[in-house]
Design an enzyme around this catalytic site. Structure first.
Site, PDB file in Angstrom:
ATOM      1  N   LYS A 121      -8.480  -0.012   3.880  1.00  0.00           N
ATOM      2  CA  LYS A 121      -8.205   1.278   3.239  1.00  0.00           C
ATOM      3  C   LYS A 121      -9.129   2.318   3.841  1.00  0.00           C
ATOM      4  CE  LYS A 121      -5.529   2.733  -0.195  1.00  0.00           C
ATOM      5  NZ  LYS A 121      -4.318   2.046  -0.668  1.00  0.00           N
TER       6      LYS A 121
HETATM    7  N1  GLU Z   1      -0.966   3.188   0.369  1.00  0.00           N
HETATM    8  C1  GLU Z   1       0.035   2.222   0.053  1.00  0.00           C
HETATM    9  C2  GLU Z   1      -0.546   1.118  -0.813  1.00  0.00           C
HETATM   10  O1  GLU Z   1      -1.532   1.311  -1.464  1.00  0.00           O
HETATM   11  C3  GLU Z   1       0.771   1.714   1.276  1.00  0.00           C
HETATM   12  C4  GLU Z   1      -0.069   0.990   2.283  1.00  0.00           C
HETATM   13  C5  GLU Z   1       0.675   0.641   3.551  1.00  0.00           C
HETATM   14  O2  GLU Z   1       1.861   0.885   3.656  1.00  0.00           O
HETATM   15  O3  GLU Z   1       0.017   0.110   4.440  1.00  0.00           O
HETATM   16  O4  GLU Z   1      -0.005   0.053  -0.914  1.00  0.00           O
END
Ligand code: GLU
Length: 431
Positions: A121
């Site tokens: 993240k």
């Molecule tokens: N931000 C989204 C999540 O928390 C998508 C992450 C992604 O597609 O890699 O799952």
């Protein structure tokens, strides 16, 4: 852009009480599941700590000629099952603790869905509402260039999250490609459709919420028409979930946002409410609904509650006030670990975040696959494969819960930890 300097490096959210520190919630759930699985103490240490954390302080020239420094993070929690995967968020209260928790949740989420990824993240402390598009582009490009050796289709694949979108992803893709000297679409997902994006990606998280809620309804023997839903959050996840659920026949009786709530016991017309929000900037004062206090709306009697905004919405202070039978966690970490036992006592059927909101990363995986083969699927194909994965994972979690006599969240963690520890054992420890 007045106020930007004061905001730019504002101290990160202090998480007044440990209950509201997402890292503590994430670790508490991990510890509980690791103990139940009797994972070896050394391996527990490996699984608990992020593999890599990057902090960057990025200088950015603002439109008025002032120079500002923004702090950004990228945490790669695990690379055991494949490249790190997860979004990047822009917000004034981003903190390293929050990004750490979100990165770990991505590891578990990808494992629950059996996607060939680890978890990661990113976040940049900034206030997008006070920044121009050009400033946002400069922040994004400089942030990308500072973490460039750690990302890539086989290393770490970012995606949108709060306050980032397909334009942000296009800038990241372009910056990375300029450095590589070749267009590399698979470095990020959630891109615009004509730049290597996938059909169905924008709707995917909301669609995933719909799919798992429909599976839960089967267990209760309920029909969508008889199901009252309250949704907290009306952005990409909550808005899309509301729209798709309304189209499927659910009665969306309330939408709750940060500035108020709207209520209609007969069901809100979601598409009209979306137009109202677009025109006025808010959901409040909608002609076909009553304004309601946003806390009261969360405690309305309903069958399904979808928290689809931020962390720390269902807590030890308010969990006992909820009058829902099912919670479908569209957001990451909307429930604190101290609220879990209260929900368990109330026999609320929780579809945990690492399953409920996994539709987004699942279609991100499809996007990455399509980019790498250079052949793109129809929307029906994407949605069919998404449904297959979500339904299968829902059943895996519910079966695990039955087998181990635990709640759904614990079951999802057990399933995920088991898969990740298996990968680590097979790979062995280098060095
Ligand atoms: N931000 C989204 C999540 O928390 C998508 C992450 C992604 O597609 O890699 O799952």
């Amino acid at each position: 852009m007045s106020g930007v300097i004061a905001q730019a490096n504002a101290p990160s959210h202090s998480h007044e009480s440990p209950e509201f520190n997402p890292q503590i919630s994430a670790e508490a759930r991990f510890d509980q599941a690791a103990a139940l699985l009797k994972i070896d103490a050394g391996l527990q240490k490996v699984l608990r700590a992020p593999a890599r954390e990057i902090t960057v302080n990025i200088p950015v020239m603002l439109d008025d000629g002032r120079l500002e420094v923004f702090t950004g993070y990228r945490v790669q929690h695990s690379l055991a099952r494949g490249p790190a995967k997860g979004g990047i968020r822009y917000a004034p209260d981003v903190s390293i603790e929050e990004v750490r928790a979100l990165a770990a949740w991505m590891t578990w989420k990808c494992a629950v869905l059996d996607l060939p990824y680890g978890g990661g993240k990113g976040g940049v402390i900034c206030n997008p509402a006070q920044l121009s598009q050009v400033e946002l582009e400069r922040i994004t490009r400089r942030y990308t260039s500072e973490i460039i050796e750690f990302i890539g289709p086989e290393k770490d694949v970012p995606a949108p999250d709060m306050n980032t979108n397909e334009q942000t992803m296009a800038w990241i893709m372009d910056t990375y490609s300029m450095h590589q000297r070749e267009t590399t679409t698979a470095v990020v997902t959630g891109k615009p459709l004509n730049l290597g994006g996938s059909r169905g990606r924008t709707e995917a998280t909301g669609r995933g919420c719909l799919l798992v809620t429909l599976e839960a309804l089967k267990l209760f023997n309920w029909k969508p028409e008889d199901t009252r839903v309250v949704i907290q959050g009306f952005g990409n996840v909550g808005g899309m979930a509301a729209k798709l659920m309304a189209r499927t026949g659910f009665k969306i009786i309330a939408i709750v946002e940060w500035d108020g709530a709207v209520y209609n016991p007969n069901g809100l017309d979601i598409e009209k409410l979306m137009r109202h929000k677009k025109e006025t900037g808010s959901i409040v004062d909608f002609a076909e609904g009553e304004n309601m206090d946003r806390f009261e709306a969360m405690y309305l009697e309903c069958e399904v509650l979808v928290p689809a905004a931020k962390e720390n919405v269902i807590t030890s202070q308010n969990a006992d006030k909820l009058r829902t039978r099912i919670i479908c966690e569209g957001a990451n970490g909307p429930t604190t670990h101290l609220a879990d036992p209260i929900l368990r006592d109330k026999k609320i059927f929780v579809i945990p975040d690492i399953l409920a909101n996994a539709g987004g990363v699942t279609v991100s995986y499809f996007e990455w696959v399509q980019d790498r083969m250079g052949y793109f699927w129809s929307e029906d194909e994407v949605n069919r494969r998404l449904a297959e994965r979500m339904v299968e994972s829902f059943k895996d979690v519910v079966n695990y819960a039955g087998k181990h006599k635990v709640d759904n969240r614990t079951a999802a963690y057990l399933l995920a930890l088991d898969r990740v520890q298996f990968a680590i054992k097979l790979r062995g420890i280098y060095g």
